[in-house]
Design a protein around this motif. Structure first.
Motif, PDB file in Angstrom:
ATOM      1  N   GLY A 122       0.843  -1.192   0.000  1.00 54.30           N
ATOM      2  CA  GLY A 122       0.000   0.000   0.000  1.00 54.30           C
ATOM      3  C   GLY A 122       0.872   1.233   0.000  1.00 54.30           C
ATOM      4  O   GLY A 122       2.024   1.190   0.443  1.00 54.30           O
ATOM      5  N   ARG A 123       0.341   2.316  -0.506  1.00 52.65           N
ATOM      6  CA  ARG A 123       1.116   3.557  -0.541  1.00 52.65           C
ATOM      7  C   ARG A 123       1.398   4.035   0.882  1.00 52.65           C
ATOM      8  O   ARG A 123       0.769   3.584   1.846  1.00 52.65           O
ATOM      9  CB  ARG A 123       0.352   4.631  -1.315  1.00 52.65           C
ATOM     10  N   ALA A 126      -1.249   4.592   3.975  1.00 54.79           N
ATOM     11  CA  ALA A 126      -2.463   3.817   3.696  1.00 54.79           C
ATOM     12  C   ALA A 126      -2.989   3.073   4.920  1.00 54.79           C
ATOM     13  O   ALA A 126      -4.138   2.630   4.925  1.00 54.79           O
ATOM     14  CB  ALA A 126      -2.201   2.824   2.566  1.00 54.79           C
ATOM     15  N   LEU A 168      -3.750  -5.693  -0.039  1.00 53.31           N
ATOM     16  CA  LEU A 168      -3.518  -4.381  -0.619  1.00 53.31           C
ATOM     17  C   LEU A 168      -4.395  -3.369   0.105  1.00 53.31           C
ATOM     18  O   LEU A 168      -5.619  -3.535   0.175  1.00 53.31           O
ATOM     19  CB  LEU A 168      -3.856  -4.388  -2.116  1.00 53.31           C
ATOM     20  N   ARG A 200      -6.158   0.150   0.295  1.00 54.53           N
ATOM     21  CA  ARG A 200      -6.620   1.236  -0.566  1.00 54.53           C
ATOM     22  C   ARG A 200      -7.794   1.924   0.112  1.00 54.53           C
ATOM     23  O   ARG A 200      -8.776   1.272   0.482  1.00 54.53           O
ATOM     24  CB  ARG A 200      -7.068   0.719  -1.935  1.00 54.53           C
ATOM     25  N   ASP A 201      -7.650   3.239   0.315  1.00 57.31           N
ATOM     26  CA  ASP A 201      -8.754   4.046   0.850  1.00 57.31           C
ATOM     27  C   ASP A 201      -9.299   3.491   2.153  1.00 57.31           C
ATOM     28  O   ASP A 201     -10.515   3.455   2.378  1.00 57.31           O
ATOM     29  CB  ASP A 201      -9.879   4.151  -0.185  1.00 57.31           C
ATOM     30  N   GLU A 210      -7.874  -5.250   0.157  1.00 55.41           N
ATOM     31  CA  GLU A 210      -8.214  -6.263  -0.842  1.00 55.41           C
ATOM     32  C   GLU A 210      -7.270  -7.433  -0.608  1.00 55.41           C
ATOM     33  O   GLU A 210      -6.070  -7.235  -0.432  1.00 55.41           O
ATOM     34  CB  GLU A 210      -8.002  -5.723  -2.256  1.00 55.41           C
ATOM     35  N   ARG A 217      -2.275  -4.206  -9.125  1.00 55.87           N
ATOM     36  CA  ARG A 217      -3.250  -3.281  -8.547  1.00 55.87           C
ATOM     37  C   ARG A 217      -2.575  -2.282  -7.611  1.00 55.87           C
ATOM     38  O   ARG A 217      -3.019  -1.128  -7.495  1.00 55.87           O
ATOM     39  CB  ARG A 217      -4.347  -4.062  -7.822  1.00 55.87           C
ATOM     40  N   TYR A 218      -1.508  -2.705  -6.938  1.00 53.09           N
ATOM     41  CA  TYR A 218      -0.756  -1.783  -6.077  1.00 53.09           C
ATOM     42  C   TYR A 218      -0.143  -0.653  -6.900  1.00 53.09           C
ATOM     43  O   TYR A 218      -0.235   0.526  -6.525  1.00 53.09           O
ATOM     44  CB  TYR A 218       0.337  -2.554  -5.337  1.00 53.09           C
ATOM     45  N   GLU A 237      -1.169   0.470  -9.700  1.00 53.93           N
ATOM     46  CA  GLU A 237      -2.281   1.343 -10.092  1.00 53.93           C
ATOM     47  C   GLU A 237      -2.625   2.316  -8.970  1.00 53.93           C
ATOM     48  O   GLU A 237      -2.874   3.501  -9.208  1.00 53.93           O
ATOM     49  CB  GLU A 237      -3.522   0.509 -10.418  1.00 53.93           C
ATOM     50  N   SER A 238      -2.633   1.823  -7.746  1.00 59.24           N
ATOM     51  CA  SER A 238      -3.055   2.645  -6.608  1.00 59.24           C
ATOM     52  C   SER A 238      -2.103   3.785  -6.304  1.00 59.24           C
ATOM     53  O   SER A 238      -2.494   4.779  -5.693  1.00 59.24           O
ATOM     54  CB  SER A 238      -3.230   1.766  -5.358  1.00 59.24           C
ATOM     55  N   ILE A 239      -0.835   3.667  -6.713  1.00 57.13           N
ATOM     56  CA  ILE A 239       0.128   4.728  -6.454  1.00 57.13           C
ATOM     57  C   ILE A 239       0.429   5.540  -7.713  1.00 57.13           C
ATOM     58  O   ILE A 239       1.376   6.328  -7.753  1.00 57.13           O
ATOM     59  CB  ILE A 239       1.441   4.173  -5.866  1.00 57.13           C
TER      60      ILE A 239
END
Length: 231
Positions: free
Chosen positions: A38-39, A42, A193, A195-196, A200, A211-212, A214-216
């Protein structure tokens, strides 16, 4: 087993109350290695602190049916005016462990030399991390919480940490936070992961890493491009 049910965590900020974790449901079973991505900000380290018991959740429940370590390489619990050896003595008293045998291990593993008998407040951040990891290995737990611990020290010391943790304790559960995709892919069985404020869960590392990114904001054009980067 460790069971999290509808766990939320809020913090007061200058801009008002902020929710970091939102209705987290998670089960960690004996022997599982769970990787977290995660970023920054997060909630990864927040989750580790909640599971360790260092902080309580705002709401929800955390049930621990196995012993859980403090976050490995976390040095915030050391008393700065005490020496490294005296901090170890204090921890041994808490856990009912023999001090002398563990002192010998910490001396050899941390390689702090005479600094082990100096106040921890005089240590560099790297020295504190070495002491924290060595002390963490003196107490046996069913589940280890690992927050970027393998970034400690030089390559030789990191290899010793890897053997001590992942080979000698291969049967223990672990929750691992890391930004190293190679480290997580080669170590973990499941992946989370963040996110928000939510998680996930994935069994396939390539999917969660795609997907990670993508999130960053560093999305790959396709998974083939991602696989090429990871090699």
């Amino acid at each position: 087993m460790i069971q999290l049910t509808n766990v939320c965590k809020d913090y007061e900020t200058a801009g008002g109350r902020r929710r970091i974790l939102n209705n987290i449901n998670l089960t960690i079973r004996p022997g599982e290695r769970v990787g977290i991505l995660g970023r920054n900000g997060a909630g990864k380290s927040t989750l580790v602190r909640l599971i360790s018991g260092a902080e309580p959740p705002t709401s929800g429940t955390i049930e621990r049916f196995m012993s859980v370590s403090w976050p490995l390489a976390f040095s915030g619990g050391f008393h700065g005016t005490l020496t490294g050896a005296d901090n170890l003595r204090f921890i041994c008293r808490i856990y009912g462990a023999d001090f002398e045998s563990r002192l010998q291990f910490v001396q050899e593993f941390s390689e702090l030399g005479s600094y082990l008998y100096e106040p921890v407040s005089t240590y560099s951040s790297g020295m504190r991390a070495r002491l924290a990891f060595a002390v963490s290995m003196t107490i046996d737990f069913d589940c280890y919480l690992i927050d970027e611990v393998m970034a400690v020290g030089d390559e030789r010391f990191r290899e010793r940490c890897r053997v001590e943790l992942f080979e000698k304790r291969a049967d223990r559960a672990m929750l691992i936070v890391s930004h190293s995709h190679r480290y997580l892919k080669g170590t973990c069985h499941r992946f989370l992961l963040f996110r928000d404020g939510e998680i996930e869960e994935h069994d396939d590392f390539e999917e969660v890493y795609f997907r990670y990114k993508e999130s960053i904001g560093e999305a790959f054009e396709n998974k083939e491009q991602m696989v090429a980067e990871m090699q």
